[in-house]
Design an enzyme around this catalytic site. Structure first.
Site, PDB file in Angstrom:
ATOM      1  N   GLY A 122      27.576  -9.894  -6.646  1.00 28.89           N
ATOM      2  CA  GLY A 122      27.747  -9.513  -5.247  1.00 28.89           C
ATOM      3  C   GLY A 122      28.503  -8.209  -5.117  1.00 28.89           C
ATOM      4  O   GLY A 122      29.672  -8.209  -4.690  1.00 28.89           O
ATOM      5  N   SER A 124      26.633  -4.587  -4.394  1.00 26.65           N
ATOM      6  CA  SER A 124      25.999  -3.651  -3.465  1.00 26.65           C
ATOM      7  C   SER A 124      25.960  -4.189  -2.042  1.00 26.65           C
ATOM      8  O   SER A 124      25.823  -5.388  -1.820  1.00 26.65           O
ATOM      9  CB  SER A 124      24.570  -3.340  -3.920  1.00 26.65           C
ATOM     10  OG  SER A 124      24.566  -2.749  -5.194  1.00 26.65           O
ATOM     11  N   GLU A 240      27.260  -4.979 -18.320  1.00 25.36           N
ATOM     12  CA  GLU A 240      25.955  -4.894 -17.664  1.00 25.36           C
ATOM     13  C   GLU A 240      25.157  -3.684 -18.123  1.00 25.36           C
ATOM     14  O   GLU A 240      23.935  -3.742 -18.227  1.00 25.36           O
ATOM     15  CB  GLU A 240      26.133  -4.847 -16.144  1.00 25.36           C
ATOM     16  CG  GLU A 240      24.818  -4.782 -15.381  1.00 25.36           C
ATOM     17  CD  GLU A 240      24.991  -4.802 -13.873  1.00 25.36           C
ATOM     18  OE1 GLU A 240      23.991  -4.627 -13.169  1.00 25.36           O
ATOM     19  OE2 GLU A 240      26.129  -4.982 -13.398  1.00 25.36           O
TER      20      GLU A 240
END
Length: 372
Positions: A122, A124, A240
């Site tokens: 959560g 953007s 990521e």
């Protein structure tokens, strides 16, 4: 990565698992690590392929980062449908392991390691672009927890997720735009959460919009301390942006392109294929270097940023070169080659968006070099 008989044995074991899954029709053309399949994740967990480096007390297997890399590299290269557990295993679990409360660790990590937990990112928001410091989602401290208000966008698999790690503002904005941010692990079954799927160009509901309206989140679900959100997000993005998923999204396409060219070798096509393979070899070396550094808990922010930009550019180029060289029409309902080609072409634009746009990544590198 040091070559060893142990790694060879691990790779052989994973390939046998993949072969069995493919024979059973559970790994199919056109799939990738973003494809959601909870049952496949549970079977991966049964093999010990999730939470590999975590302590056994949290459902992990106490394996080395190198062993994990070997296993996930094989799964990614096969186009296995890892979407149900991928984000949770890649970054959310390590984030909770390092910064979560004991309650949160014991609650969530065993679920992830069992292949029965999906977590979304959560970060953007609408109107914020890739500038995370401008987010407007806020959390107000109340007795026993926080009340969350706001909206997130482009959240992968939120319509399947059990939890969402939400970056929110817990203190008013100040001159330091990165201050006052925190991360909350939000159960999506909580009241006040609405998830709206967004259908992509491939006709798949992968991304979502998530709304929080007077949503209460228990104080045990705060990561770190209030105000540490920016630092935690940067650490999370290192996981990521640097893994083999940033170079192998279109590897099944590259493999099929190689086989296609081999049927009737052409000098120019062979040169283009060789360039792609050479770039893959180089960026894989960088990914391995970062993986080892992460295992030593080193800061890899700048390297991870460059790795993501270079890797996703390669993934997109594989799709484009395949489109030019394969004299067949891509079809989502075609044979393995045309289906994989269709999937690569349709999904390629998203590769340089997720995890930070190319423009934002280059800006980060420029700041590090003192150029801006």
């Amino acid at each position: 990565m040091n070559h060893s008989d142990k790694h060879d044995a691990i790779r052989k074991n994973v390939r046998a698992f993949i072969a069995a899954e493919r024979t059973a029709g559970r790994i199919r053309a056109g799939q990738s690590w973003t494809t959601f399949d909870r049952d496949f994740s549970i079977r991966c967990a049964d093999q010990g392929y999730i939470g590999m480096t975590w302590p056994k007390m949290f459902g992990g297997h106490d394996r080395s980062p190198e062993e994990r890399y070997v296993i996930i590299e094989e799964l990614l290269a096969a186009g296995a449908p890892l979407g149900s557990h991928w984000i949770a295993d890649r970054q959310s679990g390590p984030q909770i392991l390092r910064n979560g409360t004991e309650h949160l660790k014991h609650l969530v990590l065993p679920q992830i390691a069992a292949g029965r937990c999906t977590i979304g990112i959560g970060m953007s928001e609408p109107d914020s672009g890739s500038d995370l410091s401008s987010i407007r989602t806020s959390a107000t401290k109340v007795d026993g927890g926080w009340v969350l208000e706001g909206r997130k966008i482009w959240t992968t698999n939120a319509h399947h997720a059990d939890y969402l790690i939400v970056l929110c503002r817990t203190s008013p904005k100040s001159e330091d735009r990165n201050a006052g941010l925190s991360q909350l692990v939000v159960p999506l079954e909580n009241k006040g959460v609405t998830v709206r799927p967004i259908t992509n160009m491939a006709g798949v509901d992968e991304f979502n919009e998530v709304l929080f309206e007077n949503c209460f989140v228990d104080e045990e679900h705060l990561l770190g301390e209030p105000g540490q959100g920016w630092r935690l997000v940067m650490e999370e993005l290192s996981f990521e942006r640097s893994g083999p998923d940033r170079i192998l999204s279109t590897f099944p396409m590259l493999s099929m392109l190689s086989s296609y060219i081999a049927r009737d070798p052409d000098r120019h096509a062979t040169i283009e294929l060789g360039r792609l393979v050479g770039r893959l070899h180089s960026v894989r070396s960088l990914s391995l270097e970062i993986n080892q550094a992460l295992g030593r808990h080193e800061d890899v922010g700048q390297k991870a940023t460059m790795m993501k930009d270079i890797g996703t550019t390669l993934e997109q180029d594989i799709a484009e070169v395949s489109r030019r060289l394969i004299d067949l029409s891509p079809r989502q309902d075609g044979d393995d080659l045309t289906t994989t080609l269709a999937s690569a072409i349709l999904n390629a634009p998203s590769f340089s968006l997720r995890g930070g746009t190319r423009e934002i990544l280059k800006g980060i590198v420029a700041r590090h070099l003192g150029l801006r």
